[in-house]
Write a protein that holds these residues in place. Sequence first.
Motif, PDB file in Angstrom:
ATOM      1  N   PRO A  84      26.540  40.619  56.415  1.00  0.00           N
ATOM      2  CA  PRO A  84      25.823  40.591  54.832  1.00  0.00           C
ATOM      3  C   PRO A  84      25.926  41.356  54.090  1.00  0.00           C
ATOM      4  O   PRO A  84      26.159  42.850  53.908  1.00  0.00           O
ATOM      5  N   ILE A  85      26.660  41.059  52.125  1.00  0.00           N
ATOM      6  CA  ILE A  85      26.772  41.737  50.975  1.00  0.00           C
ATOM      7  C   ILE A  85      26.131  41.688  50.352  1.00  0.00           C
ATOM      8  O   ILE A  85      26.402  40.156  49.930  1.00  0.00           O
ATOM      9  N   LYS A  86      25.135  42.169  49.372  1.00  0.00           N
ATOM     10  CA  LYS A  86      24.422  42.006  48.603  1.00  0.00           C
ATOM     11  C   LYS A  86      25.637  42.520  47.243  1.00  0.00           C
ATOM     12  O   LYS A  86      24.481  42.910  46.735  1.00  0.00           O
ATOM     13  N   ALA A  87      25.958  42.207  47.045  1.00  0.00           N
ATOM     14  CA  ALA A  87      26.659  41.245  45.745  1.00  0.00           C
ATOM     15  C   ALA A  87      28.181  40.339  45.762  1.00  0.00           C
ATOM     16  O   ALA A  87      28.482  39.724  46.960  1.00  0.00           O
ATOM     17  N   GLU A  88      28.071  39.690  44.797  1.00  0.00           N
ATOM     18  CA  GLU A  88      29.399  38.441  44.266  1.00  0.00           C
ATOM     19  C   GLU A  88      30.694  39.223  44.096  1.00  0.00           C
ATOM     20  O   GLU A  88      30.983  39.656  43.191  1.00  0.00           O
ATOM     21  N   LEU A  89      31.176  39.418  45.281  1.00  0.00           N
ATOM     22  CA  LEU A  89      32.846  40.251  45.262  1.00  0.00           C
ATOM     23  C   LEU A  89      33.712  39.281  43.775  1.00  0.00           C
ATOM     24  O   LEU A  89      33.103  38.111  43.990  1.00  0.00           O
ATOM     25  N   ARG A  90      34.105  39.749  42.991  1.00  0.00           N
ATOM     26  CA  ARG A  90      34.907  38.877  42.315  1.00  0.00           C
ATOM     27  C   ARG A  90      36.607  38.821  43.287  1.00  0.00           C
ATOM     28  O   ARG A  90      36.223  39.641  43.708  1.00  0.00           O
ATOM     29  N   ARG A 326      45.790  47.630  40.526  1.00  0.00           N
ATOM     30  CA  ARG A 326      45.308  46.833  39.889  1.00  0.00           C
ATOM     31  C   ARG A 326      44.845  47.713  38.558  1.00  0.00           C
ATOM     32  O   ARG A 326      44.137  48.430  38.477  1.00  0.00           O
ATOM     33  N   LEU A 327      45.025  46.548  37.441  1.00  0.00           N
ATOM     34  CA  LEU A 327      44.731  47.337  36.464  1.00  0.00           C
ATOM     35  C   LEU A 327      43.644  47.116  35.259  1.00  0.00           C
ATOM     36  O   LEU A 327      43.492  45.478  36.214  1.00  0.00           O
ATOM     37  N   LYS A 328      42.530  47.364  34.404  1.00  0.00           N
ATOM     38  CA  LYS A 328      41.586  46.644  33.970  1.00  0.00           C
ATOM     39  C   LYS A 328      41.868  45.412  33.484  1.00  0.00           C
ATOM     40  O   LYS A 328      41.363  44.062  33.584  1.00  0.00           O
ATOM     41  N   GLU A 329      42.919  45.361  32.602  1.00  0.00           N
ATOM     42  CA  GLU A 329      43.032  44.333  31.831  1.00  0.00           C
ATOM     43  C   GLU A 329      43.829  43.596  31.726  1.00  0.00           C
ATOM     44  O   GLU A 329      43.593  42.023  31.844  1.00  0.00           O
ATOM     45  N   ASP A 330      44.385  43.628  33.169  1.00  0.00           N
ATOM     46  CA  ASP A 330      44.841  42.312  33.983  1.00  0.00           C
ATOM     47  C   ASP A 330      44.077  41.545  34.616  1.00  0.00           C
ATOM     48  O   ASP A 330      44.069  40.103  35.510  1.00  0.00           O
ATOM     49  N   LEU A 332      40.188  42.368  34.464  1.00  0.00           N
ATOM     50  CA  LEU A 332      38.546  41.549  33.976  1.00  0.00           C
ATOM     51  C   LEU A 332      39.013  41.500  32.491  1.00  0.00           C
ATOM     52  O   LEU A 332      39.377  41.997  31.297  1.00  0.00           O
ATOM     53  N   GLN A 333      38.744  39.562  32.760  1.00  0.00           N
ATOM     54  CA  GLN A 333      39.187  39.333  31.666  1.00  0.00           C
ATOM     55  C   GLN A 333      37.705  39.369  30.885  1.00  0.00           C
ATOM     56  O   GLN A 333      37.690  39.461  29.254  1.00  0.00           O
ATOM     57  N   ASP A 334      36.557  39.760  31.170  1.00  0.00           N
ATOM     58  CA  ASP A 334      35.244  39.872  30.441  1.00  0.00           C
ATOM     59  C   ASP A 334      34.856  40.999  30.539  1.00  0.00           C
ATOM     60  O   ASP A 334      34.148  41.369  29.087  1.00  0.00           O
ATOM     61  N   ARG A 568      33.922  50.317  32.136  1.00  0.00           N
ATOM     62  CA  ARG A 568      33.523  49.709  34.114  1.00  0.00           C
ATOM     63  C   ARG A 568      33.151  48.780  33.628  1.00  0.00           C
ATOM     64  O   ARG A 568      32.170  47.806  33.105  1.00  0.00           O
ATOM     65  N   ILE A 569      32.988  47.752  35.225  1.00  0.00           N
ATOM     66  CA  ILE A 569      31.672  47.023  35.795  1.00  0.00           C
ATOM     67  C   ILE A 569      30.462  47.447  34.963  1.00  0.00           C
ATOM     68  O   ILE A 569      30.179  48.373  35.211  1.00  0.00           O
ATOM     69  N   GLY A 570      30.714  46.242  33.943  1.00  0.00           N
ATOM     70  CA  GLY A 570      28.521  46.066  33.554  1.00  0.00           C
ATOM     71  C   GLY A 570      28.277  46.981  32.557  1.00  0.00           C
ATOM     72  O   GLY A 570      27.939  46.628  31.017  1.00  0.00           O
ATOM     73  N   GLN A 571      30.195  46.925  31.775  1.00  0.00           N
ATOM     74  CA  GLN A 571      29.907  47.586  30.774  1.00  0.00           C
ATOM     75  C   GLN A 571      30.348  46.143  29.256  1.00  0.00           C
ATOM     76  O   GLN A 571      31.468  45.558  29.637  1.00  0.00           O
ATOM     77  N   LYS A 572      28.962  46.221  28.531  1.00  0.00           N
ATOM     78  CA  LYS A 572      28.997  44.936  27.385  1.00  0.00           C
ATOM     79  C   LYS A 572      29.779  44.827  25.938  1.00  0.00           C
ATOM     80  O   LYS A 572      30.290  44.033  25.792  1.00  0.00           O
ATOM     81  N   LYS A 573      29.680  45.703  25.793  1.00  0.00           N
ATOM     82  CA  LYS A 573      30.333  46.379  24.531  1.00  0.00           C
ATOM     83  C   LYS A 573      31.405  46.596  24.151  1.00  0.00           C
ATOM     84  O   LYS A 573      32.105  47.455  25.914  1.00  0.00           O
TER      85      LYS A 573
END
Length: 678
Positions: A84-90, A326-330, A332-334, A568-573
């Motif tokens: 069990p991994i305590k994270a939801e993998l993208r 893999r690049l972020k822009e490819d 991570l749409q969010d 990086r992941i977690g950034q909202k701004k």
Amino acid sequence: MGAVPYVVLLVVPVLGRMSDQCEDVRLMATYCFATLIRLMPLESGIPDPPRMSKAMVEQKQKERKFLEQLLYGKKVENYTIPVPIKAELRKYQQDGVNWLAFLNRYKLHGILCDDMGLGKTLQSICIIAGDHHEKATVYKETGNSDCKPLPSLVICPPTLTGHWVYEVEKFVNKDFLKPLHYTGPPSERQRLRNKVKNHSLVVESYDIVRNDGEFFRSVHWNYCVLDEGHIIKNGKTKLAKVIKQLRASHRLILSGTPIQNNVLELWSLFDFLMPGFLGSEKQFQSRFGKPILQSRDAKSSSKEQEAGALAMEALHRQVLPFLLRRLKEDVLQDLPPKIIQDYYCELSPLQVQLYEDFAKSQVKKGLEETVSHIDEENKNEKASKDNPHVFQALQYLRKLCNHPLLVLTANHPEYTKVMDQLHQQHVSIRDIQHAAKLVALKQLLMDCGIGVSSSSSGSSDLSSDPVVSQHRVLLFCQLKSMLDIVENDLLKKHMPTVTYLRLDGSTPAGSRHSLVQRFNNDPSIDILLLTTHVGGLGLNLTGADTVIFVEHDWNPMKDLQAMDRAHRIGQKKVVNVYRLITRGTLEEKIMGLQKFKLNIANTVISQDNSSLLTMDTGQLLDHFSVDQEKKREKPSAQQSNATGKTSLKTMIENLGELWDEEQYETEYNLDNFIGSLK
């Protein structure tokens, strides 16, 4: 040609021996594999020989499916993580774990070079925990000592050891992966050695592996993971030699930037993963390194450019199966965008005066003679003892662009004259008006709503108060001395309401992780002051949405890594990156050189291998004086050749590593050089 139809059948057995504990077997297997892989494109066009048995034909089909997955990135099988991994993998993270499981199954080794901030740590933890659990299950069922699970090893920069242990404990239960933080003074590490057998994962820093090499070589590891693995890019260092002697069943490098300066660095990484795969260092240099570098020179002929393009394509084809990028822009749409802006500032009158004094000095004349005598056949020839090294001149001007205080020491020929001048004007050398970057930085911080109080905004209307929509800043310098100046002469003196934390080489490695957590979790802290060396690797600093570079690295990858601490992941701004650059100086040209180095890295590593551009970056000596007209257009290749001088790019490549790892910790001493500025 007679062997080609059988290539597919030979590859897989050879692969299995590339992890053999005997170095001679491993080298032979890797060398054979590298040769066979080059014959693969021919195989599909040649029919099976009539005497090939039916069983062999079926085996070929099976092996071909595997090779298509390896060579052409065809979809690899989905890997179900058995713990069990305590994270939801993208989705892209699951794809990464599938790829790592594919390498694991066929005893292959590779580089996970996803863009910074995409979760390389999490993907690695998944495969290490999954593989450890599977081996432990087999051992439990069979009792076969050969199946006994071995501990895995993660080696990372000292700043990240605490972060790794924290991430492992956060994502995986200790029953499945039990980490040991191997750190502390020699006596403490001696005590921890006895505990290694009770843990499934050991995390330690590169420095400690170098110091305790004998112990780490004595253990057979399951996984050996090098985080920020480009640290072993120079195969001649003691650290790289120790790491390449470690015994491990699976070897994995994590790096957002596998190539930082030239393609030879890639050879060193593969020398750890699969020794012999890219030939010897000498073979690699003549087959790939030399033609690629020659094709990049502004003076290269069309024949050299073609040879460089072919070498780049061949290298790309050979290494791509073992790289996942893999690049972020490819993926991570969010993720909000990252906007990079160059923030130009004019040198202060005092900086211009010192810059021009240098241009008139004997040192400048000596340098011109040194550079004009560089022998094309021996590009590493050093300046004679009578002439200062070009490196010192670059360092001097670089420091001068930051602050006159960094170069105007008591033994500077102009020291007395300048001090008298300042005394008559009733000003101090520490006043921010003498450093263009400090004035620009103050304005930039106020534009971000930092250091602006409602009383100074001249309005009692809270809705117009910039503090309400305040940004938070990561502020990077190369040198600790420049960080001291920013802290003491700007923040404490002119912006006393600003709250900040500081992270540099003097911050104990053990307390860096908690300092990062504190900054991320406390929105009342406006700024985190960092040196690029300490703050540029692996840290998650999504609490900030603005990144400011007061000074820059010769190496663009270091700056990219630093800015991606926030993006990086977690950034909202939206992340805004500002690079302070003094106009018309050598610094502006260095930033042009960064683009050249980035181009080499992107061409080898990216999936799209079409960007074989060349870049002329102008003349070195022409920029040892201030460009008063601010003419920043680049000369054409013809103009560059006509001058008969060595281009900035070629000069800097000839100087080797201008800013090696040690110089981050101990600044380059320019005292003798400054004394010679007559």
